[in-house]
Design a protein around this motif. Sequence first.
Motif, PDB file in Angstrom:
ATOM      1  N   UNK A  52     110.780 -81.674 -31.876  1.00  0.00           N
ATOM      2  CA  UNK A  52     109.916 -81.679 -30.692  1.00  0.00           C
ATOM      3  C   UNK A  52     110.755 -81.145 -29.542  1.00  0.00           C
ATOM      4  N   UNK A  53     110.248 -80.084 -28.885  1.00  0.00           N
ATOM      5  CA  UNK A  53     110.979 -79.456 -27.789  1.00  0.00           C
ATOM      6  C   UNK A  53     110.108 -79.308 -26.560  1.00  0.00           C
ATOM      7  N   UNK A  54     110.753 -79.378 -25.400  1.00  0.00           N
ATOM      8  CA  UNK A  54     110.113 -79.055 -24.126  1.00  0.00           C
ATOM      9  C   UNK A  54     110.724 -77.738 -23.675  1.00  0.00           C
ATOM     10  N   UNK A  55     109.876 -76.806 -23.243  1.00  0.00           N
ATOM     11  CA  UNK A  55     110.409 -75.536 -22.773  1.00  0.00           C
ATOM     12  C   UNK A  55     109.737 -75.130 -21.476  1.00  0.00           C
ATOM     13  N   UNK A  56     110.421 -74.265 -20.723  1.00  0.00           N
ATOM     14  CA  UNK A  56     109.876 -73.666 -19.511  1.00  0.00           C
ATOM     15  C   UNK A  56     110.038 -72.161 -19.646  1.00  0.00           C
ATOM     16  N   UNK A  57     108.964 -71.425 -19.367  1.00  0.00           N
ATOM     17  CA  UNK A  57     108.989 -69.971 -19.465  1.00  0.00           C
ATOM     18  C   UNK A  57     109.309 -69.337 -18.111  1.00  0.00           C
ATOM     19  N   UNK A  58     109.629 -68.054 -18.112  1.00  0.00           N
ATOM     20  CA  UNK A  58     109.945 -67.337 -16.879  1.00  0.00           C
ATOM     21  C   UNK A  58     108.802 -67.375 -15.872  1.00  0.00           C
ATOM     22  N   UNK A  59     107.553 -67.414 -16.366  1.00  0.00           N
ATOM     23  CA  UNK A  59     106.406 -67.434 -15.455  1.00  0.00           C
ATOM     24  C   UNK A  59     106.088 -68.841 -14.931  1.00  0.00           C
ATOM     25  N   UNK A  61     105.300 -71.576 -16.711  1.00  0.00           N
ATOM     26  CA  UNK A  61     104.571 -72.441 -17.636  1.00  0.00           C
ATOM     27  C   UNK A  61     105.565 -73.298 -18.404  1.00  0.00           C
ATOM     28  N   UNK A  62     105.147 -74.508 -18.736  1.00  0.00           N
ATOM     29  CA  UNK A  62     106.003 -75.403 -19.523  1.00  0.00           C
ATOM     30  C   UNK A  62     105.117 -76.234 -20.433  1.00  0.00           C
ATOM     31  N   UNK A  63     105.709 -76.651 -21.538  1.00  0.00           N
ATOM     32  CA  UNK A  63     104.944 -77.396 -22.533  1.00  0.00           C
ATOM     33  C   UNK A  63     105.894 -78.140 -23.447  1.00  0.00           C
ATOM     34  N   UNK A  64     105.384 -79.170 -24.095  1.00  0.00           N
ATOM     35  CA  UNK A  64     106.108 -79.883 -25.145  1.00  0.00           C
ATOM     36  C   UNK A  64     105.415 -79.553 -26.451  1.00  0.00           C
ATOM     37  N   UNK A  65     106.173 -79.076 -27.435  1.00  0.00           N
ATOM     38  CA  UNK A  65     105.588 -78.619 -28.698  1.00  0.00           C
ATOM     39  C   UNK A  65     106.419 -79.125 -29.881  1.00  0.00           C
ATOM     40  N   UNK A  66     105.828 -79.007 -31.067  1.00  0.00           N
ATOM     41  CA  UNK A  66     106.544 -79.287 -32.310  1.00  0.00           C
ATOM     42  C   UNK A  66     106.827 -77.952 -32.990  1.00  0.00           C
ATOM     43  N   UNK A  84     108.642 -66.227 -27.584  1.00  0.00           N
ATOM     44  CA  UNK A  84     109.876 -65.419 -27.618  1.00  0.00           C
ATOM     45  C   UNK A  84     111.006 -66.087 -26.837  1.00  0.00           C
ATOM     46  N   UNK A  85     112.200 -66.084 -27.409  1.00  0.00           N
ATOM     47  CA  UNK A  85     113.359 -66.663 -26.733  1.00  0.00           C
ATOM     48  C   UNK A  85     113.628 -65.968 -25.404  1.00  0.00           C
ATOM     49  N   UNK A  86     113.358 -64.651 -25.321  1.00  0.00           N
ATOM     50  CA  UNK A  86     113.669 -63.920 -24.089  1.00  0.00           C
ATOM     51  C   UNK A  86     112.745 -64.304 -22.931  1.00  0.00           C
ATOM     52  N   UNK A  87     111.708 -65.098 -23.193  1.00  0.00           N
ATOM     53  CA  UNK A  87     110.824 -65.582 -22.132  1.00  0.00           C
ATOM     54  C   UNK A  87     111.154 -67.018 -21.705  1.00  0.00           C
ATOM     55  N   UNK A  88     112.043 -67.672 -22.439  1.00  0.00           N
ATOM     56  CA  UNK A  88     112.381 -69.078 -22.176  1.00  0.00           C
ATOM     57  C   UNK A  88     113.541 -69.161 -21.189  1.00  0.00           C
ATOM     58  N   UNK A  89     113.347 -69.956 -20.119  1.00  0.00           N
ATOM     59  CA  UNK A  89     114.432 -70.172 -19.155  1.00  0.00           C
ATOM     60  C   UNK A  89     115.102 -71.529 -19.353  1.00  0.00           C
ATOM     61  N   UNK A  90     114.395 -72.477 -19.955  1.00  0.00           N
ATOM     62  CA  UNK A  90     114.978 -73.800 -20.220  1.00  0.00           C
ATOM     63  C   UNK A  90     114.310 -74.378 -21.456  1.00  0.00           C
ATOM     64  N   UNK A  91     115.120 -75.018 -22.302  1.00  0.00           N
ATOM     65  CA  UNK A  91     114.585 -75.654 -23.502  1.00  0.00           C
ATOM     66  C   UNK A  91     115.393 -76.912 -23.787  1.00  0.00           C
ATOM     67  N   UNK A  92     114.677 -77.984 -24.177  1.00  0.00           N
ATOM     68  CA  UNK A  92     115.308 -79.256 -24.512  1.00  0.00           C
ATOM     69  C   UNK A  92     114.706 -79.783 -25.802  1.00  0.00           C
TER      70      UNK A  92
END
Length: 131
Positions: A52-59, A61-66, A84-92
């Motif tokens: 389960x990860x939380x991510x934030x995109x360059x635009x 948007x953020x979400x928690x997904x499996x 795409x990894x190149x759109x992710x600015x933060x991931x946990x």
Amino acid sequence: MNTFKSLCDVSFALVITLTGCSTYKPVQLHQESLNNEYSYYKTHPYLYSGDVVKYTLKDGRHETITVQSTTPQGIIISSEHLIPYNQIVAIERRDLSTVKTVAFVGASSAVAFIAFMGIMTGALFAALLGV
């Protein structure tokens, strides 16, 4: 009876505060290249199916997904959706928190012990008074 209510209140507060026993920890993304023709990403720690990860995109948007699976280019969350990894600015990634787990087990044991001692003390007084 008042002591029992206090124990219930403390138990409820502990359950609410410590449930989950998990925490989110940062995942590092590193872009690598192969002969300057092909680029791909590595994650540290690795991401696995079911994480389960939380991510934030360059635009923004953020979400928690499996995670369903990963590729060198991104995270697959469904049969038709790749992040795409190149759109992710933060991931946990969600990980088990040993501190919270130990605290929960210790606090639960203490509450159970106090409740047990309260019941035993009440039973002893009842036996001594012949009630």
